[in-house]
Design a protein around this motif. Structure first.
Motif, PDB file in Angstrom:
ATOM      1  N   LEU A  38     -51.654 -52.488 -39.683  1.00 48.93           N
ATOM      2  CA  LEU A  38     -50.409 -52.129 -40.353  1.00 48.93           C
ATOM      3  C   LEU A  38     -49.226 -52.626 -39.541  1.00 48.93           C
ATOM      4  N   CYS A  53     -57.858 -44.092 -41.380  1.00 51.05           N
ATOM      5  CA  CYS A  53     -57.192 -44.577 -40.168  1.00 51.05           C
ATOM      6  C   CYS A  53     -58.244 -44.807 -39.081  1.00 51.05           C
ATOM      7  N   GLY A  56     -54.409 -45.794 -34.019  1.00 49.80           N
ATOM      8  CA  GLY A  56     -52.976 -45.565 -34.174  1.00 49.80           C
ATOM      9  C   GLY A  56     -52.706 -44.348 -35.026  1.00 49.80           C
ATOM     10  N   ALA A  58     -50.644 -43.431 -39.070  1.00 51.45           N
ATOM     11  CA  ALA A  58     -49.882 -43.927 -40.210  1.00 51.45           C
ATOM     12  C   ALA A  58     -49.458 -42.766 -41.098  1.00 51.45           C
ATOM     13  N   GLU A  88     -46.630 -47.503 -40.267  1.00 52.41           N
ATOM     14  CA  GLU A  88     -47.171 -47.060 -38.983  1.00 52.41           C
ATOM     15  C   GLU A  88     -46.178 -46.170 -38.261  1.00 52.41           C
ATOM     16  N   GLU A  91     -47.835 -47.956 -32.670  1.00 53.37           N
ATOM     17  CA  GLU A  91     -48.227 -49.360 -32.608  1.00 53.37           C
ATOM     18  C   GLU A  91     -49.750 -49.485 -32.607  1.00 53.37           C
ATOM     19  N   SER A  93     -51.716 -49.541 -35.363  1.00 49.31           N
ATOM     20  CA  SER A  93     -52.349 -48.750 -36.424  1.00 49.31           C
ATOM     21  C   SER A  93     -53.192 -49.640 -37.321  1.00 49.31           C
TER      22      SER A  93
END
Length: 102
Positions: A38, A53, A56, A58, A88, A91, A93
């Protein structure tokens, strides 16, 4: 008498695979699975399936002022009739989309 060696099974590192093409879905061979690193904001496809997921974090923005936060290992079932947008919050993700067959 010589014996043939069995082929070594190969694995896919899904997070690394997604990170090879930031912001773009990467289709996995042989199924209805896609991974995405993402990058910024993503308008979701009109599909039904699970959004998971992998790394990360989201936020999935849903209609009617609703949202879900996905952390590693968490998933949300999206449907073709419900629009969604993901972005996201950390960072790196990576999301996995498992579409329903059919």
């Amino acid at each position: 008498m010589s014996r043939e060696r069995a082929a070594v099974p190969q694995t896919l590192h899904l997070t690394r695979l997604a990170q090879s093409s930031p912001g773009q879905w990467v289709d996995l061979p042989g199924g209805e699975l896609r991974v995405l690193n993402l990058s910024g904001k993503l308008t979701g496809d009109a599909v039904t399936g699970w959004l998971i997921c992998l790394s990360g974090e989201a936020v999935v923005d849903l209609p009617q002022n609703n949202f879900v936060r996905l952390r590693p290992g968490e998933g949300y079932r999206v449907s073709a009739g419900e629009s969604w947008t993901a972005f996201e919050t950390k960072e790196g993700s990576v999301l996995l989309l498992s579409e329903d067959a059919g």
